[in-house]
Design a protein around this motif. Structure first.
Motif, PDB file in Angstrom:
ATOM      1  N   ALA A 118       0.840  -1.193   0.000  1.00 13.47           N
ATOM      2  CA  ALA A 118       0.000   0.000   0.000  1.00 13.47           C
ATOM      3  C   ALA A 118       0.879   1.248   0.000  1.00 13.47           C
ATOM      4  O   ALA A 118       1.825   1.357   0.778  1.00 13.47           O
ATOM      5  CB  ALA A 118      -0.909  -0.007   1.216  1.00 13.47           C
ATOM      6  N   ILE A 119       0.562   2.192  -0.880  1.00  8.22           N
ATOM      7  CA  ILE A 119       1.322   3.428  -1.002  1.00  8.22           C
ATOM      8  C   ILE A 119       0.486   4.585  -0.459  1.00  8.22           C
ATOM      9  O   ILE A 119      -0.663   4.768  -0.845  1.00  8.22           O
ATOM     10  CB  ILE A 119       1.701   3.717  -2.468  1.00  8.22           C
ATOM     11  CG1 ILE A 119       2.418   2.526  -3.094  1.00  8.22           C
ATOM     12  CG2 ILE A 119       2.547   4.984  -2.557  1.00  8.22           C
ATOM     13  CD1 ILE A 119       3.702   2.138  -2.396  1.00  8.22           C
ATOM     14  N   THR A 120       1.075   5.361   0.433  1.00 11.25           N
ATOM     15  CA  THR A 120       0.419   6.549   0.960  1.00 11.25           C
ATOM     16  C   THR A 120       0.751   7.734   0.078  1.00 11.25           C
ATOM     17  O   THR A 120       1.933   8.010  -0.177  1.00 11.25           O
ATOM     18  CB  THR A 120       0.878   6.831   2.402  1.00 11.25           C
ATOM     19  OG1 THR A 120       0.482   5.752   3.246  1.00 11.25           O
ATOM     20  CG2 THR A 120       0.277   8.130   2.920  1.00 11.25           C
ATOM     21  N   LEU A 121      -0.275   8.442  -0.390  1.00 15.72           N
ATOM     22  CA  LEU A 121      -0.083   9.661  -1.173  1.00 15.72           C
ATOM     23  C   LEU A 121      -0.383  10.859  -0.294  1.00 15.72           C
ATOM     24  O   LEU A 121      -1.525  11.066   0.128  1.00 15.72           O
ATOM     25  CB  LEU A 121      -0.993   9.660  -2.398  1.00 15.72           C
ATOM     26  CG  LEU A 121      -1.010  10.958  -3.224  1.00 15.72           C
ATOM     27  CD1 LEU A 121       0.374  11.290  -3.753  1.00 15.72           C
ATOM     28  CD2 LEU A 121      -2.026  10.869  -4.354  1.00 15.72           C
ATOM     29  N   GLU A 122       0.639  11.649  -0.013  1.00 14.31           N
ATOM     30  CA  GLU A 122       0.484  12.890   0.743  1.00 14.31           C
ATOM     31  C   GLU A 122       0.494  14.055  -0.242  1.00 14.31           C
ATOM     32  O   GLU A 122       1.386  14.161  -1.072  1.00 14.31           O
ATOM     33  CB  GLU A 122       1.623  13.051   1.749  1.00 14.31           C
ATOM     34  CG  GLU A 122       1.552  14.350   2.541  1.00 14.31           C
ATOM     35  CD  GLU A 122       2.677  14.481   3.552  1.00 14.31           C
ATOM     36  OE1 GLU A 122       2.534  13.966   4.677  1.00 14.31           O
ATOM     37  OE2 GLU A 122       3.722  15.083   3.193  1.00 14.31           O
ATOM     38  N   ILE A 123      -0.510  14.926  -0.137  1.00 12.70           N
ATOM     39  CA  ILE A 123      -0.601  16.088  -1.007  1.00 12.70           C
ATOM     40  C   ILE A 123      -0.251  17.343  -0.213  1.00 12.70           C
ATOM     41  O   ILE A 123      -0.803  17.592   0.862  1.00 12.70           O
ATOM     42  CB  ILE A 123      -2.007  16.224  -1.621  1.00 12.70           C
ATOM     43  CG1 ILE A 123      -2.301  15.026  -2.529  1.00 12.70           C
ATOM     44  CG2 ILE A 123      -2.113  17.527  -2.413  1.00 12.70           C
ATOM     45  CD1 ILE A 123      -1.421  14.914  -3.747  1.00 12.70           C
ATOM     46  N   CYS A 124       0.674  18.108  -0.763  1.00 11.99           N
ATOM     47  CA  CYS A 124       1.107  19.357  -0.144  1.00 11.99           C
ATOM     48  C   CYS A 124       0.176  20.479  -0.594  1.00 11.99           C
ATOM     49  O   CYS A 124      -0.031  20.679  -1.800  1.00 11.99           O
ATOM     50  CB  CYS A 124       2.542  19.654  -0.557  1.00 11.99           C
ATOM     51  SG  CYS A 124       3.260  21.057   0.292  1.00 11.99           S
ATOM     52  N   ILE A 125      -0.382  21.213   0.350  1.00  8.84           N
ATOM     53  CA  ILE A 125      -1.389  22.229   0.052  1.00  8.84           C
ATOM     54  C   ILE A 125      -1.064  23.539   0.766  1.00  8.84           C
ATOM     55  O   ILE A 125      -0.287  23.564   1.729  1.00  8.84           O
ATOM     56  CB  ILE A 125      -2.792  21.765   0.477  1.00  8.84           C
ATOM     57  CG1 ILE A 125      -2.836  21.548   2.002  1.00  8.84           C
ATOM     58  CG2 ILE A 125      -3.195  20.485  -0.261  1.00  8.84           C
ATOM     59  CD1 ILE A 125      -4.220  21.433   2.581  1.00  8.84           C
TER      60      ILE A 125
ATOM     61  N   GLU B 152      -0.228  17.790   3.753  1.00  9.01           N
ATOM     62  CA  GLU B 152       0.761  18.631   4.430  1.00  9.01           C
ATOM     63  C   GLU B 152       0.410  20.076   4.117  1.00  9.01           C
ATOM     64  O   GLU B 152       0.380  20.470   2.952  1.00  9.01           O
ATOM     65  CB  GLU B 152       2.185  18.348   3.942  1.00  9.01           C
ATOM     66  CG  GLU B 152       3.213  19.229   4.656  1.00  9.01           C
ATOM     67  CD  GLU B 152       4.566  19.284   3.968  1.00  9.01           C
ATOM     68  OE1 GLU B 152       5.456  18.541   4.375  1.00  9.01           O
ATOM     69  OE2 GLU B 152       4.712  20.072   3.006  1.00  9.01           O
ATOM     70  N   LEU B 153       0.119  20.849   5.149  1.00 10.99           N
ATOM     71  CA  LEU B 153      -0.271  22.238   4.973  1.00 10.99           C
ATOM     72  C   LEU B 153       0.911  23.163   5.225  1.00 10.99           C
ATOM     73  O   LEU B 153       1.568  23.078   6.268  1.00 10.99           O
ATOM     74  CB  LEU B 153      -1.414  22.592   5.933  1.00 10.99           C
ATOM     75  CG  LEU B 153      -1.880  24.047   5.913  1.00 10.99           C
ATOM     76  CD1 LEU B 153      -2.439  24.439   4.549  1.00 10.99           C
ATOM     77  CD2 LEU B 153      -2.906  24.296   7.019  1.00 10.99           C
ATOM     78  N   CYS B 154       1.154  24.036   4.251  1.00 11.47           N
ATOM     79  CA  CYS B 154       2.212  25.040   4.343  1.00 11.47           C
ATOM     80  C   CYS B 154       1.657  26.385   3.910  1.00 11.47           C
ATOM     81  O   CYS B 154       0.588  26.470   3.314  1.00 11.47           O
ATOM     82  CB  CYS B 154       3.383  24.714   3.415  1.00 11.47           C
ATOM     83  SG  CYS B 154       4.105  23.084   3.591  1.00 11.47           S
ATOM     84  N   ASP B 155       2.406  27.422   4.167  1.00 11.69           N
ATOM     85  CA  ASP B 155       2.241  28.696   3.499  1.00 11.69           C
ATOM     86  C   ASP B 155       3.431  28.828   2.547  1.00 11.69           C
ATOM     87  O   ASP B 155       4.389  28.045   2.626  1.00 11.69           O
ATOM     88  CB  ASP B 155       2.232  29.818   4.544  1.00 11.69           C
ATOM     89  CG  ASP B 155       1.657  31.119   4.019  1.00 11.69           C
ATOM     90  OD1 ASP B 155       1.190  31.144   2.857  1.00 11.69           O
ATOM     91  OD2 ASP B 155       1.678  32.115   4.767  1.00 11.69           O
ATOM     92  N   ASN B 156       3.378  29.777   1.624  1.00  9.09           N
ATOM     93  CA  ASN B 156       4.531  30.098   0.775  1.00  9.09           C
ATOM     94  C   ASN B 156       5.163  28.880   0.108  1.00  9.09           C
ATOM     95  O   ASN B 156       6.380  28.676   0.173  1.00  9.09           O
ATOM     96  CB  ASN B 156       5.603  30.836   1.593  1.00  9.09           C
ATOM     97  CG  ASN B 156       5.140  32.192   2.057  1.00  9.09           C
ATOM     98  OD1 ASN B 156       4.522  32.942   1.306  1.00  9.09           O
ATOM     99  ND2 ASN B 156       5.405  32.510   3.302  1.00  9.09           N
ATOM    100  N   LEU B 157       4.347  28.106  -0.574  1.00 13.69           N
ATOM    101  CA  LEU B 157       4.892  26.941  -1.282  1.00 13.69           C
ATOM    102  C   LEU B 157       5.921  27.342  -2.323  1.00 13.69           C
ATOM    103  O   LEU B 157       6.817  26.555  -2.651  1.00 13.69           O
ATOM    104  CB  LEU B 157       3.765  26.138  -1.937  1.00 13.69           C
ATOM    105  CG  LEU B 157       2.915  25.295  -0.993  1.00 13.69           C
ATOM    106  CD1 LEU B 157       1.827  24.571  -1.757  1.00 13.69           C
ATOM    107  CD2 LEU B 157       3.791  24.301  -0.236  1.00 13.69           C
ATOM    108  N   ILE B 158       5.809  28.563  -2.835  1.00 10.37           N
ATOM    109  CA  ILE B 158       6.764  29.028  -3.833  1.00 10.37           C
ATOM    110  C   ILE B 158       8.168  29.124  -3.254  1.00 10.37           C
ATOM    111  O   ILE B 158       9.168  29.123  -3.974  1.00 10.37           O
ATOM    112  CB  ILE B 158       6.305  30.391  -4.413  1.00 10.37           C
ATOM    113  CG1 ILE B 158       7.009  30.667  -5.737  1.00 10.37           C
ATOM    114  CG2 ILE B 158       6.524  31.504  -3.416  1.00 10.37           C
ATOM    115  CD1 ILE B 158       6.411  31.818  -6.520  1.00 10.37           C
ATOM    116  N   GLU B 159       8.288  29.177  -1.912  1.00 11.01           N
ATOM    117  CA  GLU B 159       9.582  29.196  -1.241  1.00 11.01           C
ATOM    118  C   GLU B 159       9.883  27.863  -0.558  1.00 11.01           C
ATOM    119  O   GLU B 159      10.766  27.788   0.289  1.00 11.01           O
ATOM    120  CB  GLU B 159       9.633  30.318  -0.197  1.00 11.01           C
ATOM    121  CG  GLU B 159       9.613  31.714  -0.805  1.00 11.01           C
ATOM    122  CD  GLU B 159      10.021  32.762   0.207  1.00 11.01           C
ATOM    123  OE1 GLU B 159      11.131  32.661   0.771  1.00 11.01           O
ATOM    124  OE2 GLU B 159       9.225  33.683   0.447  1.00 11.01           O
ATOM    125  N   GLY B 160       9.148  26.839  -0.916  1.00  6.18           N
ATOM    126  CA  GLY B 160       9.399  25.535  -0.327  1.00  6.18           C
ATOM    127  C   GLY B 160       8.564  25.247   0.897  1.00  6.18           C
ATOM    128  O   GLY B 160       8.675  24.167   1.473  1.00  6.18           O
TER     129      GLY B 160
END
Length: 246
Positions: free
Chosen positions: A2-9, A27-35
């Motif tokens: 089984a493969i877990t797919l995590e989506i960065c948002i 996975e919740l972030c701000d500023n995805l343009i900066e990683g």
């Protein structure tokens, strides 16, 4: 396997699209343009209300390197305190010293403060000189998973390193492949590396509703898509999962 797919948002819109597409974790972030940097508590709470998926939250006060001064560290610890009882599944952490080695004392402080929360060590590992030593320390700390491109521009280019790391840690800790994930390479990446977790945004630029597309006014660097938002696409999430099944 089984493969877990995590989506960065970085938005509720992306959280909803990821869930509709069948993602397993966010996975919740701000500023995805900066990683990725730490999102606001308000955004965290909105995503928790909108989505039922487990939510990991980035702890990183700014873009750039992973060497943090005393004030940045204080901010990171304050963010952990503010977030740990919101209902999130876990935190995404990492810190290095000026030699690009693990900042062990500060990482231990974050781990202790996080308590019961699940922990991911982020892509700071992609710039350390002795990654196997770092992996051994993370296993000792009982970190749940490491997000990495295998110290390369993309996870596909770093696939041989990721394979080495998977073999090195065995079942003691998850290795999650990320950077450049898409439907085209998803299955081959899993097969080549042996990872059981993959990470990507599955996103594209979407024009903002109700705003001029080319006003000539920029609030960031000129030339970027000022009046557009990069949003996770439900169909891309589904396509990645379907590719893994074929």
């Amino acid at each position: 396997m089984a493969i877990t797919l995590e989506i960065c948002i970085d938005s509720v819109a992306s959280a909803l699209a990821a869930e509709r597409g069948g993602a397993h974790r966010l996975e919740l972030c701000d500023n995805l343009i900066e990683g990725g940097t730490t999102p606001s508590v308000g955004m965290v709470e909105s995503c928790l209300e909108a989505s039922t998926l487990p939510l990991m939250v980035m702890i990183r006060p700014r873009g750039g390197n992973f060497v943090f001064d005393r004030w940045e560290k204080a901010a990171m610890l304050a963010d952990i305190k503010a977030l740990k009882h919101t209902g999130i599944a876990g935190l995404v952490i990492g810190a290095l010293n000026e030699k690009s080695e693990l900042d062990g004392d500060f990482c231990q402080e974050m781990i202790d403060l996080a308590g019961h929360l699940s922990l991911t060590f982020h892509r700071a590992i992609d710039v350390v000189p002795e990654p196997l030593t770092v992996l051994d320390q993370l296993v000792e700390w009982k970190i749940d998973r490491v997000l990495s491109s295998g110290q390369a521009v993309s996870a596909w280019e770093g696939r041989h390193t990721l394979r080495q790391w998977v073999d090195h840690v065995g079942s003691a800790m998850g290795i999650m492949a990320g950077a450049g994930l898409n439907r085209t390479i998803a299955k081959a990446l899993v097969e080549e590396t042996g990872v059981n977790q993959i990470h990507g945004s599955a996103s594209q630029w979407v024009p903002a509703i109700g705003h001029p597309q080319d006003s000539g006014v920029y609030f960031g660097p000129p030339g970027r898509q000022e009046y557009a938002q990069k949003i996770t696409q439900e169909e891309e999430v589904k396509a990645i999962l379907q590719a893994l099944k074929t």
